[in-house]
Scaffold this motif. Sequence first.
Motif, short mmCIF file in Angstrom:
data_model
loop_
_atom_site.label_atom_id
_atom_site.label_comp_id
_atom_site.label_asym_id
_atom_site.label_seq_id
_atom_site.Cartn_x
_atom_site.Cartn_y
_atom_site.Cartn_z
N SER A 259 0.80 -1.21 0.00
CA SER A 259 0.00 0.00 0.00
C SER A 259 0.85 1.27 0.00
O SER A 259 0.32 2.37 -0.18
N ILE A 260 2.15 1.14 0.19
CA ILE A 260 3.06 2.28 0.22
C ILE A 260 3.73 2.41 -1.14
O ILE A 260 4.10 1.41 -1.77
N ASP A 261 3.91 3.64 -1.60
CA ASP A 261 4.48 3.89 -2.92
C ASP A 261 5.82 3.16 -3.08
O ASP A 261 6.71 3.29 -2.25
N GLY A 262 5.92 2.38 -4.14
CA GLY A 262 7.13 1.59 -4.38
C GLY A 262 7.00 0.16 -3.91
O GLY A 262 7.66 -0.74 -4.43
N GLY A 263 6.19 -0.06 -2.89
CA GLY A 263 5.97 -1.42 -2.41
C GLY A 263 7.26 -2.12 -2.05
O GLY A 263 8.15 -1.54 -1.41
N TYR A 264 7.36 -3.37 -2.48
CA TYR A 264 8.48 -4.23 -2.10
C TYR A 264 9.83 -3.69 -2.57
O TYR A 264 10.89 -4.10 -2.04
N ILE A 265 9.85 -2.78 -3.52
CA ILE A 265 11.12 -2.33 -4.11
C ILE A 265 11.99 -1.62 -3.09
O ILE A 265 13.22 -1.71 -3.13
N ASP A 266 11.37 -0.95 -2.13
CA ASP A 266 12.17 -0.12 -1.22
C ASP A 266 11.79 -0.41 0.23
O ASP A 266 10.94 -1.24 0.53
N HIS A 267 12.41 0.31 1.13
CA HIS A 267 12.19 0.18 2.56
C HIS A 267 12.72 1.43 3.23
O HIS A 267 13.32 2.29 2.59
N GLY A 268 12.51 1.54 4.54
CA GLY A 268 13.12 2.66 5.26
C GLY A 268 12.21 3.47 6.13
O GLY A 268 12.67 4.41 6.78
N ASP A 269 10.91 3.12 6.19
CA ASP A 269 10.02 3.89 7.06
C ASP A 269 9.61 3.03 8.26
O ASP A 269 10.21 2.01 8.56
N GLY A 270 8.55 3.46 8.94
CA GLY A 270 8.10 2.75 10.12
C GLY A 270 6.92 1.84 9.89
O GLY A 270 6.28 1.40 10.86
#
Length: 328
Positions: A259-270
């Motif tokens: 549901s977060i922009d970029g999905g599985y491609i990225d990381h780094g938030d809470g």
Amino acid sequence: MAFLATSGQWSCRATSSRWLRRGLGLGLLGLMAFAPPPAKKPLRTKNIIIVVIDGPRYSETWGTVPGLIPNMATTLRPRGVFFSNFYNKGFTYTNSGHVALTTGISQPIDNFDQELPQLPSFFQLWRKATGAPATAAWVISSKDKLHILANTLHPEWKDQYQPSVDCGVSGPGTGYRADSLTLEAAKRILTQHKPRLVLINFMEPDGFAHAANYPFYLRGIARDDRYVMQLYNFLRTNSAYKNNTTLFITNDHGRHLDSIDGGYIDHGDGCDGCRHVSLLALGPDFKIGRTVADTCTLLDVPSTAAYLLGLPFGQGQGKVLEPMLKRR
């Protein structure tokens, strides 16, 4: 085979001087605050190996079992302790996650290789306490940038008591190497040097996810499941490690929820996708076939490792994972 996964990287040089001011002043009192009562019988752990599978989402691993991880989920889990609510509660990037596992401190840090941890790792603390040579402790990593884990900015520890390093294709700045080659390097080093304290990084899930290659991201998870099984079999049949080695299998971070922009491609938030990781622990001092539902974090791994080795670890912000220890 070597490749670079550079998209989605994060750089943060904003560190706080409070870590340096804090130093190592907590000493033994800090350890005693979190440690369980001394065991009635001596602990059997002589060696500790921490395997970090870099950046898979819980939904692609333990959230759908056996799925891509049949070896860990069906063969290894009944032999150890699984933590179902295990989290990175700090900064959900590669370097920060690994620094939490080696220093016991949650700190923001440059996510390339331009900044060292603020405090020494328990590799350094252990080497000083025991007088062990550099070849007795190793950082073995598919990611070359993780050579930073061997050193610290702390003025009393910088360039002192560092573990040996085998990172990337052939050292810092040489790029990432395939996890299969990292496994072979680990087995070679374990055979030749018989180290007592080791961290191994497998990077393929994270590397292929950043490259937006979902099939290879899943393949990386499945491959690392096999590599962990091969490492476990090596340890339990090698005379230097049989019956006296604790193995922690965990992650540094997860990935964004879909549901977060970029999905599985990225990381780094809470988000829960980035924070919810896993821990499977196997060793002679642990219960067998136990699932722990208590919420625990990356910071608890080095505190537990230090306890098993009898190492004062006052700087650690975590706790000893007492629910998995045998009543001896």
